[in-house]
Design a protein around this motif. Structure first.
Motif, PDB file in Angstrom:
ATOM      1  N   ALA A 169     -11.075 -38.790  15.043  1.00  0.00           N
ATOM      2  CA  ALA A 169      -9.755 -38.903  14.419  1.00  0.00           C
ATOM      3  C   ALA A 169      -9.859 -38.692  12.912  1.00  0.00           C
ATOM      4  CB  ALA A 169      -9.126 -40.255  14.726  1.00  0.00           C
ATOM      5  N   MET A 184      -8.321 -38.128   9.128  1.00  0.00           N
ATOM      6  CA  MET A 184      -7.150 -38.661   8.441  1.00  0.00           C
ATOM      7  C   MET A 184      -6.629 -37.605   7.477  1.00  0.00           C
ATOM      8  SD  MET A 184      -6.895 -42.096   6.089  1.00  0.00           S
ATOM      9  CE  MET A 184      -7.786 -43.024   7.293  1.00  0.00           C
ATOM     10  N   TYR A 186      -2.726 -40.089   4.868  1.00  0.00           N
ATOM     11  CA  TYR A 186      -3.468 -41.210   5.474  1.00  0.00           C
ATOM     12  C   TYR A 186      -3.044 -41.446   6.913  1.00  0.00           C
ATOM     13  CZ  TYR A 186      -5.224 -42.041   0.801  1.00  0.00           C
ATOM     14  OH  TYR A 186      -5.828 -41.889  -0.431  1.00  0.00           O
ATOM     15  N   TRP A 245      -5.100 -37.763  16.188  1.00  0.00           N
ATOM     16  CA  TRP A 245      -5.897 -38.122  17.364  1.00  0.00           C
ATOM     17  C   TRP A 245      -6.035 -36.953  18.323  1.00  0.00           C
ATOM     18  CZ3 TRP A 245      -8.151 -42.862  17.545  1.00  0.00           C
ATOM     19  CH2 TRP A 245      -7.649 -43.842  16.667  1.00  0.00           C
ATOM     20  N   LEU A 305      -3.789 -40.822  10.824  1.00  0.00           N
ATOM     21  CA  LEU A 305      -4.876 -40.423  11.707  1.00  0.00           C
ATOM     22  C   LEU A 305      -4.357 -39.389  12.703  1.00  0.00           C
ATOM     23  CD1 LEU A 305      -6.599 -43.832  12.444  1.00  0.00           C
ATOM     24  CD2 LEU A 305      -7.548 -41.923  11.167  1.00  0.00           C
ATOM     25  N   TYR A 340     -16.840 -44.391  10.117  1.00  0.00           N
ATOM     26  CA  TYR A 340     -15.936 -43.696   9.200  1.00  0.00           C
ATOM     27  C   TYR A 340     -16.783 -42.891   8.230  1.00  0.00           C
ATOM     28  CZ  TYR A 340     -12.671 -43.052   5.281  1.00  0.00           C
ATOM     29  OH  TYR A 340     -11.904 -42.526   4.276  1.00  0.00           O
ATOM     30  N   PHE A 378     -12.717 -40.715  11.428  1.00  0.00           N
ATOM     31  CA  PHE A 378     -13.102 -41.889  12.197  1.00  0.00           C
ATOM     32  C   PHE A 378     -13.604 -41.481  13.580  1.00  0.00           C
ATOM     33  CE2 PHE A 378     -11.101 -45.363   9.758  1.00  0.00           C
ATOM     34  CZ  PHE A 378     -10.295 -44.639   8.911  1.00  0.00           C
TER      35      PHE A 378
END
Lengths: 117, 109
Positions: free
Chosen positions: B89, B91, B95, B99, B97, B48, B33
């Protein structure tokens, strides 16, 4: 896009008191909600992940008894900072998804700025 | 371990093009993302990518190379309001994220 509402936007409290922050998904059912904390000029730090109807999963170093998370319904999660201290002053942000594996998108609330005196 | 590498700060001129690079290492991968965050505000979703290649969305485009652990965000026709931090970010397999600290983009007239 989908809307996530967070309340309150700003809160100032005295040291030792508890503060509750609400996170609502307004137009979709949020199966999973995330709570983050962000200190000035730093990245978002995931505090916990909560799935509706089950206990939150806390990240390492986050005290679950201090940061109480409740995800009682598919549209509401709350974060309660108990016995707040000045070091808890931060920007708290929630995000919600109806299923990352499906939509690939995470929707963020506006954030809540907490100042503990 | 998991980590994200992005430049801390970049400066560009209004009307120009800027590319913000991101390299990452994660335990498993379920897409990447890009978010935009203005000071004092929550992040807003930009893009995404889960497959290799370029995704174009208006003035913003995002590229992904999974084999290289590399992505970039391309911003065209820069406007003053594009001054913000841009967060890469990825994943991971759970799942979650991951950062980074983000890249602060400063736009000058």
């Amino acid at each position: 896009g989908a809307v996530v509402s967070q309340h309150p936007s700003w809160v100032i409290c005295k040291s030792g008191t508890s503060v509750k922050i609400e996170c609502r998904s307004l137009d979709f059912q949020a199966t999973t909600m995330f709570w983050y904390r962000q200190f000035p000029k730093q990245s978002l730090m995931l505090m916990a992940t909560s799935n509706e109807g089950s206990k939150a999963t806390y990240e390492q170093g986050v005290e679950k008894d201090k940061f109480l998370i409740n995800h009682a319904s598919l549209t509401l999660s709350t974060l309660t900072v108990t016995s707040a201290h000045p070091e808890d002053s931060s920007f708290y942000i929630c995000s919600a998804t109806s299923g990352l594996a499906d939509t690939g998108e995470l929707f963020f609330g506006e954030g809540s700025r907490l100042t503990v005196l | 371990g998991q980590n994200i590498d992005q430049p801390t700060e970049m400066t560009a001129t209004e009307g120009a093009i800027v590319q913000i690079n991101c390299t990452y290492q994660t335990s498993g991968f379920n897409g990447l993302f890009w978010y935009q965050q203005h000071a004092g505000e929550a992040p807003t979703f930009l893009s995404y990518n889960v497959l290799d290649g370029l995704e174009e969305k208006g003035r913003f485009s995002s590229f992904l190379s999974r084999s290289k652990g590399y992505s970039y965000l391309l911003l065209k026709e820069l406007q003053m309001k594009d001054s913000a931090s841009y967060l890469c970010a990825p994943m991971d397999s759970n799942y979650q994220l991951i950062w980074g600290a983000g890249t602060k983009l400063i736009i000058k007239p």
